[in-house]
Structure formats: C-alpha cells, structure tokens
Design an enzyme around this catalytic site. Structure first.
Site, PDB file in Angstrom:
ATOM      1  N   ASP A 103       5.945  -3.282  73.043  1.00 17.10           N
ATOM      2  CA  ASP A 103       7.108  -4.059  73.440  1.00 17.10           C
ATOM      3  C   ASP A 103       6.966  -4.485  74.907  1.00 17.10           C
ATOM      4  O   ASP A 103       6.252  -3.838  75.680  1.00 17.10           O
ATOM      5  CB  ASP A 103       8.391  -3.240  73.291  1.00 17.10           C
ATOM      6  CG  ASP A 103       8.656  -2.889  71.842  1.00 17.10           C
ATOM      7  OD1 ASP A 103       8.151  -3.590  70.954  1.00 17.10           O
ATOM      8  OD2 ASP A 103       9.375  -1.892  71.612  1.00 17.10           O
TER       9      ASP A 103
HETATM   10  N1  URA Z   1       7.386   1.762  69.305  1.00 19.45           N
HETATM   11  C1  URA Z   1       8.280   1.030  69.996  1.00 19.45           C
HETATM   12  O1  URA Z   1       9.478   1.122  69.771  1.00 19.45           O
HETATM   13  N2  URA Z   1       7.816   0.223  70.955  1.00 19.45           N
HETATM   14  C2  URA Z   1       6.515   0.100  71.267  1.00 19.45           C
HETATM   15  O2  URA Z   1       6.167  -0.662  72.166  1.00 19.45           O
HETATM   16  C3  URA Z   1       5.591   0.868  70.542  1.00 19.45           C
HETATM   17  C4  URA Z   1       6.044   1.685  69.564  1.00 19.45           C
END
Ligand code: URA
Length: 235
Positions: A103
């Site tokens: 993310d």
């Molecule tokens: N899970 C999430 O919620 N975000 C990420 O970036 C990776 C795994």
C-alpha cells in the site's frame, strides 16, 4: 543477439541511440569498433564496450528496494509517485516492475524485476512464499484476536489462509507472516477483529530479508544467493 537489443535491455541506449553511437565509433566488440548497431554478438562471450565502459549482459535484473511512505507500487501512475521513480533512468529503462504490491503507506521490502515468470510464481498462493511484516496496531491484540487472525478471518467475502503472528511485549505490535497477498489484507485482517493498523513494514520476502543498511528510498541489486532464492524459492 543484436548489439542494439543488448544495449537497450541493459538500459544503456535505445535502438535509435545505439545506431548513432555505433556510427560515431563509440561501440566496440572485443576491442574492435563496429559501425552497425544491428551487428550480432554472443552476449555470453563477446566483450562489448560502450564509450569505454564494458557492458555486462544479464538476462534479468532483480532489485531490492526499501520503500518509503507515499509511493505506489506501480510502474506508472497519473497522480502518485511510483516506486520506479526511486530508481535511476538506466534501471527504469529495463522494463522492471514491482513484484507484488505494498500500500502507499506501507514501508519496506519490495523486489523489482523484469523476470515475469519468477515474479508470478513468487506471488502465486500455490507456491506458499511467505512474506513477513512488522506492524503496529491501535489496540493490543488479545489472545483471542491473535488466534482468530492466525486461523483465518473473513475480510469481506474471503476467509484468509492460516498465518503466524508473533506479538512484541506490548501486544499491540509484532510480526505477521502471510503466504498470500489480498488487497489491503493485513489492514482488513485487523479490522476484522475491531482493530486498526497504524504502521506496516515488510521485512522479508521468502528467505530474502530487507537489508538494514538500505535507508528508505534506497535500493541495491539482489545478491547471487538472494537471486537464487527468489527464482528457486518459487519453483
Ligand atoms: N497488507 C496490507 O494491508 N497492506 C500492505 O501493504 C501489505 C499487506
């Protein structure tokens, strides 16, 4: 292989640039100037020099990047800065892409490659490549929350596969290891037990650990051993 193909795959010059460089006598093969950029060479044996520097051929490139906050895991984005923008131009020309997504606000280990097959295998749930994240949550996790997440929780129409959590002393932070990667998975897993992620950092991908010498935004090539693990782990 044509010399212009080699130079373009290695991010050194476009095909058009190679033609100009060859005409200008800037390209040597085994010490001899070649004037045509469509000259065929053996990339395993022939020594190619561009403007006095040897160009080493490597079929695929594998890069470890320590992702900072605020970058998206994509090759292009109209509005956001992408992780590709953290690499120099020469690397960006190689057709690299991030192997899986973190993310925008997640930090840490991202592998970038142009080896599509290995990337695909490393992400496929069939191959069970584990990814470990350090997290902080807004509330401590109870033993029940931990067990629920570890056994698999419903994140909205999908029940997650079993995973492993190690809590630190405060019970509100720790490490979580997954073998799959659904959209916002960890955030949604915590939400499923009425909690919230406040910090997320990927610290390993299979047997490859984030190099602690890399500052946020810095990158390096995978070592030979890491490359083997990335390709081999996935088979
Ligand atoms: N899970 C999430 O919620 N975000 C990420 O970036 C990776 C795994």
């Amino acid at each position: 292989m044509r010399i212009d193909k080699l130079l373009s795959e290695m991010g050194k010059a476009t095909r058009k640039e190679s033609a100009t460089l060859a005409k200008a006598g800037k390209i040597l093969v085994n010490g001899v100037v070649i004037k045509r950029s469509d000259t065929h060479i053996n990339p395993e044996k022939d020594v190619v020099t561009l403007c006095g520097n040897v160009v080493h051929y490597k079929k695929f490139t594998y890069i470890m990047l320590n992702k900072p906050q605020g970058y998206v895991s994509a090759t292009e984005d109209e509005r956001e800065q992408t992780v590709l923008e953290l690499l120099p131009e020469e690397e960006r020309r190689k057709g690299l892409f991030p192997c899986g997504r973190l993310d925008k606000n997640t930090l840490g280990l991202i592998i970038l490659t142009n080896d599509g097959d290995s990337a695909h295998k490393s992400l496929s749930p069939k191959h069970h490549v584990s990814k470990t994240y350090r997290f902080e949550a807004s509330l401590p996790l109870t033993a029940e929350d931990k067990a629920r997440i570890e056994n698999g929780v419903d994140i909205g129409g999908y029940v997650t596969k079993p995973c492993k959590i190690t809590l630190y002393n405060d019970d509100a932070s720790g490490e979580i290891t997954l073998t799959e990667g659904k959209y916002h998975q960890i955030k949604r897993m915590l939400e499923a037990v009425d909690n919230k992620i406040t910090y997320l950092e990927r610290i390993s991908f299979g047997t490859i650990a984030l190099d602690s010498r890399l500052q946020r935004g810095e990158w390096r090539y995978l070592t030979e051993q890491e490359e083997k693990a990335f390709i081999g782990d996935n088979k």
